[in-house]
Design a protein around this motif. Structure first.
Motif, PDB file in Angstrom:
ATOM      1  N   VAL A  75       1.028  -1.020  -0.142  1.00 55.90           N
ATOM      2  CA  VAL A  75      -0.006   0.303  -0.218  1.00 55.90           C
ATOM      3  C   VAL A  75       0.677   1.401   0.291  1.00 55.90           C
ATOM      4  CG1 VAL A  75      -1.666   1.219   1.333  1.00 55.90           C
ATOM      5  CG2 VAL A  75      -1.581  -1.218   0.897  1.00 55.90           C
ATOM      6  N   ALA A  76       1.781   0.555   0.937  1.00 51.42           N
ATOM      7  CA  ALA A  76       2.661   2.496   1.173  1.00 51.42           C
ATOM      8  C   ALA A  76       3.766   2.953  -0.264  1.00 51.42           C
ATOM      9  CB  ALA A  76       3.692   2.575   2.026  1.00 51.42           C
ATOM     10  N   TYR A  77       4.031   1.962  -0.483  1.00 53.62           N
ATOM     11  CA  TYR A  77       4.615   1.792  -2.132  1.00 53.62           C
ATOM     12  C   TYR A  77       4.273   1.822  -3.118  1.00 53.62           C
ATOM     13  CZ  TYR A  77       7.572   0.159  -6.361  1.00 53.62           C
ATOM     14  OH  TYR A  77       7.709   0.432  -7.370  1.00 53.62           O
ATOM     15  N   ASN A  78       2.955   1.849  -3.503  1.00 50.23           N
ATOM     16  CA  ASN A  78       1.787   2.391  -4.148  1.00 50.23           C
ATOM     17  C   ASN A  78       1.601   3.921  -4.363  1.00 50.23           C
ATOM     18  OD1 ASN A  78       1.532   0.265  -6.284  1.00 50.23           O
ATOM     19  ND2 ASN A  78       1.508  -1.007  -4.463  1.00 50.23           N
ATOM     20  N   ALA A  79       1.456   3.788  -3.216  1.00 54.69           N
ATOM     21  CA  ALA A  79       1.089   5.530  -3.213  1.00 54.69           C
ATOM     22  C   ALA A  79       1.799   6.150  -3.217  1.00 54.69           C
ATOM     23  CB  ALA A  79       0.876   5.694  -1.274  1.00 54.69           C
ATOM     24  N   THR A  80       2.861   6.207  -2.866  1.00 56.47           N
ATOM     25  CA  THR A  80       4.560   6.796  -2.522  1.00 56.47           C
ATOM     26  C   THR A  80       4.625   7.473  -4.472  1.00 56.47           C
ATOM     27  OG1 THR A  80       6.186   5.028  -2.655  1.00 56.47           O
ATOM     28  CG2 THR A  80       5.117   6.764   0.000  1.00 56.47           C
ATOM     29  N   ALA A  81       4.729   5.856  -5.283  1.00 55.23           N
ATOM     30  CA  ALA A  81       4.404   5.814  -6.448  1.00 55.23           C
ATOM     31  C   ALA A  81       3.844   6.193  -7.277  1.00 55.23           C
ATOM     32  CB  ALA A  81       4.734   4.482  -7.110  1.00 55.23           C
ATOM     33  N   LYS A  82       2.581   6.909  -6.783  1.00 53.48           N
ATOM     34  CA  LYS A  82       1.428   7.819  -7.118  1.00 53.48           C
ATOM     35  C   LYS A  82       1.920   8.698  -7.109  1.00 53.48           C
ATOM     36  CE  LYS A  82      -1.706   6.686  -8.951  1.00 53.48           C
ATOM     37  NZ  LYS A  82      -1.603   6.730 -11.027  1.00 53.48           N
ATOM     38  N   LEU A  83       2.096   9.277  -5.988  1.00 59.19           N
ATOM     39  CA  LEU A  83       2.446  10.211  -5.800  1.00 59.19           C
ATOM     40  C   LEU A  83       3.732  11.520  -6.147  1.00 59.19           C
ATOM     41  CD1 LEU A  83       2.218  11.327  -1.387  1.00 59.19           C
ATOM     42  CD2 LEU A  83       0.829  12.002  -3.347  1.00 59.19           C
ATOM     43  N   TYR A  84       4.479  10.695  -6.805  1.00 60.76           N
ATOM     44  CA  TYR A  84       5.232  11.023  -8.114  1.00 60.76           C
ATOM     45  C   TYR A  84       5.330  11.022  -8.814  1.00 60.76           C
ATOM     46  CZ  TYR A  84       9.588   9.848  -4.595  1.00 60.76           C
ATOM     47  OH  TYR A  84      10.315  10.093  -2.905  1.00 60.76           O
ATOM     48  N   ASP A  85       4.400  10.436  -9.237  1.00 64.34           N
ATOM     49  CA  ASP A  85       3.281  10.269 -10.800  1.00 64.34           C
ATOM     50  C   ASP A  85       3.270  11.447 -10.735  1.00 64.34           C
ATOM     51  OD1 ASP A  85       3.258   9.469 -13.463  1.00 64.34           O
ATOM     52  OD2 ASP A  85       1.720   8.917 -12.537  1.00 64.34           O
ATOM     53  N   LEU A  86       2.247  11.144  -9.850  1.00 63.84           N
ATOM     54  CA  LEU A  86       0.810  13.110  -9.691  1.00 63.84           C
ATOM     55  C   LEU A  86       2.109  14.407  -9.967  1.00 63.84           C
ATOM     56  CD1 LEU A  86      -1.463  11.769  -6.786  1.00 63.84           C
ATOM     57  CD2 LEU A  86      -2.125  12.388 -10.181  1.00 63.84           C
ATOM     58  N   SER A  87       3.474  13.975  -9.594  1.00 62.44           N
ATOM     59  CA  SER A  87       4.087  15.518  -9.680  1.00 62.44           C
ATOM     60  C   SER A  87       4.615  15.697 -11.067  1.00 62.44           C
ATOM     61  CB  SER A  87       5.328  15.297  -8.267  1.00 62.44           C
ATOM     62  OG  SER A  87       6.577  14.148  -8.919  1.00 62.44           O
ATOM     63  N   ARG A  88       4.419  14.567 -12.002  1.00 63.36           N
ATOM     64  CA  ARG A  88       5.482  15.251 -13.130  1.00 63.36           C
ATOM     65  C   ARG A  88       3.805  15.979 -14.063  1.00 63.36           C
ATOM     66  NH1 ARG A  88       6.044   8.830 -12.985  1.00 63.36           N
ATOM     67  NH2 ARG A  88       9.442   8.923 -12.961  1.00 63.36           N
ATOM     68  N   GLY A  89       3.415  16.400 -13.606  1.00 57.85           N
ATOM     69  CA  GLY A  89       2.437  17.177 -13.789  1.00 57.85           C
ATOM     70  C   GLY A  89       1.633  16.780 -15.109  1.00 57.85           C
ATOM     71  N   LYS A  90       1.523  15.384 -16.072  1.00 52.48           N
ATOM     72  CA  LYS A  90       0.959  14.908 -16.731  1.00 52.48           C
ATOM     73  C   LYS A  90      -0.791  15.377 -16.768  1.00 52.48           C
ATOM     74  CE  LYS A  90       4.442  11.451 -17.042  1.00 52.48           C
ATOM     75  NZ  LYS A  90       4.360   9.962 -17.060  1.00 52.48           N
ATOM     76  N   ASP A  91      -1.168  15.219 -15.625  1.00 49.93           N
ATOM     77  CA  ASP A  91      -2.891  15.838 -15.646  1.00 49.93           C
ATOM     78  C   ASP A  91      -3.261  16.828 -14.772  1.00 49.93           C
ATOM     79  OD1 ASP A  91      -5.922  15.576 -14.871  1.00 49.93           O
ATOM     80  OD2 ASP A  91      -5.752  12.753 -14.695  1.00 49.93           O
ATOM     81  N   ASP A  92      -3.709  17.891 -14.890  1.00 50.26           N
ATOM     82  CA  ASP A  92      -4.168  19.150 -14.748  1.00 50.26           C
ATOM     83  C   ASP A  92      -5.082  19.132 -13.866  1.00 50.26           C
ATOM     84  OD1 ASP A  92      -5.867  18.874 -16.771  1.00 50.26           O
ATOM     85  OD2 ASP A  92      -4.935  20.945 -17.438  1.00 50.26           O
ATOM     86  N   ARG A  93      -5.503  17.901 -13.648  1.00 48.63           N
ATOM     87  CA  ARG A  93      -6.693  17.942 -12.867  1.00 48.63           C
ATOM     88  C   ARG A  93      -6.405  17.750 -11.209  1.00 48.63           C
ATOM     89  NH1 ARG A  93      -9.477  12.658 -14.590  1.00 48.63           N
ATOM     90  NH2 ARG A  93      -7.985  11.654 -14.894  1.00 48.63           N
ATOM     91  N   PRO A  94      -7.129  18.498 -10.268  1.00 44.34           N
ATOM     92  CA  PRO A  94      -7.113  17.964  -9.007  1.00 44.34           C
ATOM     93  C   PRO A  94      -6.697  16.804  -8.338  1.00 44.34           C
ATOM     94  CG  PRO A  94      -8.725  18.954  -9.112  1.00 44.34           C
ATOM     95  CD  PRO A  94      -8.129  19.412 -10.026  1.00 44.34           C
ATOM     96  N   TRP A  95      -6.619  16.335  -6.923  1.00 41.87           N
ATOM     97  CA  TRP A  95      -6.302  14.583  -7.252  1.00 41.87           C
ATOM     98  C   TRP A  95      -6.399  14.563  -5.554  1.00 41.87           C
ATOM     99  CZ3 TRP A  95      -3.314  13.324  -2.983  1.00 41.87           C
ATOM    100  CH2 TRP A  95      -1.820  14.785  -3.072  1.00 41.87           C
ATOM    101  N   CYS A  96      -6.915  13.491  -5.546  1.00 48.77           N
ATOM    102  CA  CYS A  96      -7.349  13.250  -4.560  1.00 48.77           C
ATOM    103  C   CYS A  96      -7.229  11.276  -4.526  1.00 48.77           C
ATOM    104  CB  CYS A  96      -9.422  12.322  -4.331  1.00 48.77           C
ATOM    105  SG  CYS A  96      -9.842  11.632  -2.302  1.00 48.77           S
ATOM    106  N   LEU A  97      -6.022  11.018  -3.360  1.00 46.07           N
ATOM    107  CA  LEU A  97      -5.549   9.871  -3.158  1.00 46.07           C
ATOM    108  C   LEU A  97      -5.576  10.018  -1.784  1.00 46.07           C
ATOM    109  CD1 LEU A  97      -3.722   7.487  -4.333  1.00 46.07           C
ATOM    110  CD2 LEU A  97      -1.803   9.040  -2.957  1.00 46.07           C
ATOM    111  N   THR A  98      -6.352   7.835  -1.954  1.00 49.31           N
ATOM    112  CA  THR A  98      -6.517   7.456  -0.234  1.00 49.31           C
ATOM    113  C   THR A  98      -5.819   6.409  -0.436  1.00 49.31           C
ATOM    114  OG1 THR A  98      -8.969   7.745  -0.519  1.00 49.31           O
ATOM    115  CG2 THR A  98      -8.669   6.783   0.983  1.00 49.31           C
TER     116      THR A  98
END
Length: 502
Positions: free
Chosen positions: A166-189
């Motif tokens: 869970v932690a690995y995937n959550a951190t990987a997703k936060l890294y991915d979101l930081s790349r700015g490919k999607d300009d939508r706001p996000w909600c990560l649970t």
């Protein structure tokens, strides 16, 4: 108004009495203590139902189990019930889940656009209780006291493997979101399964509590006959007669539980560090689905309305909300409307679909006048139980049992039932009237029994012949990962780097 990113950190079975104002001092939880210092801390937050699946469905939808139909750990969460993931996604958010939410049924997303892991528990009807057979134990999935007698140290376990993922995937997703490919706001649970039993911890966290002076409950175990009828039913469901619980067992179980809070603190610290390192800002909400009795009165796990089982930590860090402690009782039902308010979703879009209230007015000085409601209609019960927390009072009602009335200001361990006390009949009648206005227990009972009967037929039918379970299978598009021949390597390397050009 710019819609903020939202990070929800959820844990499982974390006793809210350990979070009167953030984590108690003696817990080794530096990351959660830092989060608490910047958060609104709700000292008296309650689950909508003290069991995983009903509590989580209510948390996500803002509706009590009597509305969602998620009465127990094997009841389907219907796909037409709006959740905070639906409300936010409809408002333009990217919504993602890493970890547990204990969805039962074919809909394993409930508004999440992406889900990064499978669940830790089954998605079918196999754990359905049966009110037609009161007292029956289903040994292969009911809790038993083996979690207490087997407490101790291990370097890996089923649950550790899950939460590491869970932690690995959550951190990987936060890294991915930081790349700015999607300009939508996000909600990560990010939703973990610890510190839920079994009480097994890694040595590095176990050793933190070698000299802990909190390894015995404040209220020692009581004789079976001294418990209220529902507590006796829980003892029977937990197969207590076949276990000899020693003081050493209790110490080891509680020590492992506290150790796993520290384990979670490290995992949460990893996620918060990535958020900081990638310069992303977010509303942060920390919550549990329900608590754990941890041996108080001799009870373990959850499944009742005592504070150890029903009270949960709830903290919100958000722009415009000054860090503070709020003592007014609140509910996990309030999370969905609160997230909507913080995200700028019109309350008219949420209000018809929730039993909860927006908590932001409380954080800016308003008062709450409505009671907090809880329900329980799952394993260990023979009929639905309902509860109201109203100011300092808690009133519990079940068609099978005498009423319970506790003054939590004067009796925080809920040892003195005032329901028959002549000086408190006015309070009892007032709260009973509020309870009867909210719940028709006969109708509630009929709905639970009908749901259970349907599910037993469907489950037994679907286990004949070929079996195609609903368990969520995370999908990975291998042709879109790392480097592939339809990609420009130079562009790929630049786009995947954060920050760029430093």
């Amino acid at each position: 108004m710019t819609s903020p990113n939202i990070l929800i950190l959820m844990v499982d079975q974390l006793n809210g009495t350990l979070f009167p104002d953030g984590p108690v001092d003696w817990l080794h939880a530096p990351n959660l203590k830092r989060l608490a210092a910047q958060s609104v801390r709700f000292a008296n937050a309650y689950t909508a139902s003290p069991l995983c699946a009903p509590g989580r469905a209510s948390f996500m939808s803002g509706q009590l189990p009597s509305r969602t139909g998620v009465f127990d750990n094997a009841a389907e969460f219907a796909s037409d019930i709006p959740t905070y993931a639906h409300h936010l996604r409809r408002a333009g958010y990217y919504t993602c889940l890493s970890g547990k939410m204990h969805f039962v049924g074919p809909d394993q997303l409930h508004g999440f656009e992406d889900r990064l892991t499978t669940d830790i528990y089954p998605a079918d009807f196999g754990w359905t209780p049966d009110y037609r057979k009161p007292g029956e134990r289903i040994d292969w999935w009911y809790h038993n006291m083996g979690s207490v007698t087997g407490a101790g140290v291990a370097e890996t376990s089923n649950q550790m493997e899950y939460d590491d993922e869970v932690a690995y995937n959550a951190t990987a997703k936060l890294y991915d979101l930081s790349r700015g490919k999607d300009d939508r706001p996000w909600c990560l649970t990010a939703s973990f399964t610890h510190p839920h039993d079994p009480y097994v911890a890694r040595r590095k966290y176990w050793d933190l509590y070698e000299d802990c002076d909190q390894l015995l409950p404040q209220v020692p175990a009581m004789d079976y006959d001294d418990h209220d009828p529902h507590a006796q039913r829980i003892f029977d469901a937990n197969d207590w007669r076949n276990f000899d619980i020693t003081e050493d067992n209790i110490r080891r179980a509680r020590r492992a539980y506290f150790a796993n809070i520290s384990y979670l603190d490290d995992k949460i610290g990893e996620i918060l560090q990535v958020l900081e390192d990638t310069r992303q800002e977010a509303v942060i909400l920390f919550v549990s689905d329900h608590g754990d009795m941890l041996g108080e009165r001799g009870l373990w796990f959850k499944m009742n309305f005592y504070d150890g089982s029903a009270r949960v930590p709830l903290m919100i860090s958000a722009p415009g909300l000054d860090p503070q402690r709020i003592d007014a009782p609140v509910s996990t039902l309030d999370v969905t409307p609160t997230l909507g308010a913080l995200a700028g979703v019109p309350m008219d879009d949420i209000a018809p679909w929730t039993d909860g209230e927006d908590l932001t007015p409380l954080a800016t000085g308003a008062e709450r006048t409505s009671p907090v409601a809880m329900e329980y209609a799952a394993e260990g019960s023979y009929a639905p139980l309902v509860s109201l927390r109203y100011g300092k009072w808690k009133h519990n009602r079940c068609a099978l049992d005498p009423d319970q009335l506790f003054n939590l200001d004067e009796d925080p361990h809920e040892l003195i039932n005032l329901a028959d006390h002549p000086d408190h009949q006015g309070t009892l009648q007032t709260l009973r009237a509020k309870s009867e206005a909210r719940w028709d227990l006969d109708s509630f009972d009929k709905n639970v029994r009908a749901s259970q009967a349907r599910r037993w037929i469907v489950y037994e039918a679907l286990r004949q012949g070929g079996y195609f379970p609903w368990d969520y299978q995370p999908l990975q598009k291998a042709s879109e990962r790392y480097m592939r021949n339809h990609m420009d390597l130079n562009t790929l390397e630049e786009n995947q780097r954060f920050p760029r050009g430093e």
